[in-house]
Design a protein around this motif. Structure first.
Motif, PDB file in Angstrom:
ATOM      1  N   GLU A 159      31.636  12.619  12.069  1.00  0.00           N
ATOM      2  CA  GLU A 159      30.974  12.226  13.299  1.00  0.00           C
ATOM      3  C   GLU A 159      30.251  10.890  13.109  1.00  0.00           C
ATOM      4  O   GLU A 159      29.771  10.584  12.018  1.00  0.00           O
ATOM      5  CB  GLU A 159      29.993  13.338  13.705  1.00  0.00           C
ATOM      6  N   LYS A 190      28.966  14.283  20.562  1.00  0.00           N
ATOM      7  CA  LYS A 190      29.376  13.816  19.227  1.00  0.00           C
ATOM      8  C   LYS A 190      30.582  12.914  19.399  1.00  0.00           C
ATOM      9  O   LYS A 190      31.432  13.137  20.244  1.00  0.00           O
ATOM     10  CB  LYS A 190      29.709  15.006  18.330  1.00  0.00           C
ATOM     11  N   TYR A 192      33.752  10.780  17.354  1.00  0.00           N
ATOM     12  CA  TYR A 192      34.591  10.624  16.156  1.00  0.00           C
ATOM     13  C   TYR A 192      35.554   9.478  16.396  1.00  0.00           C
ATOM     14  O   TYR A 192      36.097   9.330  17.487  1.00  0.00           O
ATOM     15  CB  TYR A 192      35.401  11.903  15.877  1.00  0.00           C
TER      16      TYR A 192
END
Length: 193
Positions: A159, A190, A192
């Protein structure tokens, strides 16, 4: 490596910085992730952060707003763009050249580095060092911070905020706590790469 379209600009004057940011923000497609990495000189004057172009001739503290590129302007441009996530990395913490030297030659932490900035919605701002600190340039082609970021940013399935925590830990260890990277985020979810 992460699938970004990369636009690189080096050694820009103030007007070139204004144009480059405007073009970049206007070209962002809806829902995109925008990542701006600024490696260079920055300064804090009167609580504001300013990115220093190569054609700036320092004359006075009052002229800084006219001769530099305000960080708030960069953040406003990205906030108005169609991107849904904006990441701004500032490897640019330097002292205020207009601040008088202290009478005693001990380290002073007053008005050093870049000031804290409010991250607009959907934005993460990463600083190569915490407010009140200066950043090391490093001894190689890249700064200590840039080298650590390049290593950690390509780690799969980690993350975004965890990446910046790992970068901070590495830089802190390598500089013996003289430089502690810092970030602020207004990301709701979150993220990514």
């Amino acid at each position: 490596k992460l699938g970004f379209t990369v636009t690189e600009r080096s050694n820009l004057g103030r007007e070139q910085m204004v144009s480059a940011v405007a073009e970049f923000a206007a070209a962002l497609p809806a829902g995109a992730t925008a990542l701006v990495y600024f490696g260079g000189h920055g300064m804090q004057v009167a609580g504001g952060n300013y990115l220093v172009p190569v054609d700036m001739v320092p004359t006075s503290e009052q002229s800084v707003q006219l001769k530099t590129y305000p960080l708030v302007t960069l953040l406003e441009r990205l906030s108005a763009a169609k991107s849904s996530v904006n990441i701004v990395v500032l490897d640019a913490c330097r002292n205020n050249p207009f601040q008088p030297a202290p009478p005693v030659r001990y380290r002073s932490f007053e008005k050093l580095g870049l000031a804290s900035t409010h991250a607009p919605r959907g934005t993460l701002i990463a600083y190569s060092t915490a407010p009140g600190q200066l950043a090391e340039d490093g001894k190689g082609q890249n700064s200590t911070y840039a080298a650590a970021l390049a290593r950690h940013i390509v780690t799969p399935e980690v993350e975004l905020e965890q990446i910046f925590k790992r970068v901070a830990d590495e830089v802190r260890r390598k500089t013996l706590d003289d430089q502690i990277p810092w970030y602020e985020s207004s990301l709701a979810d979150k993220y990514y790469f």
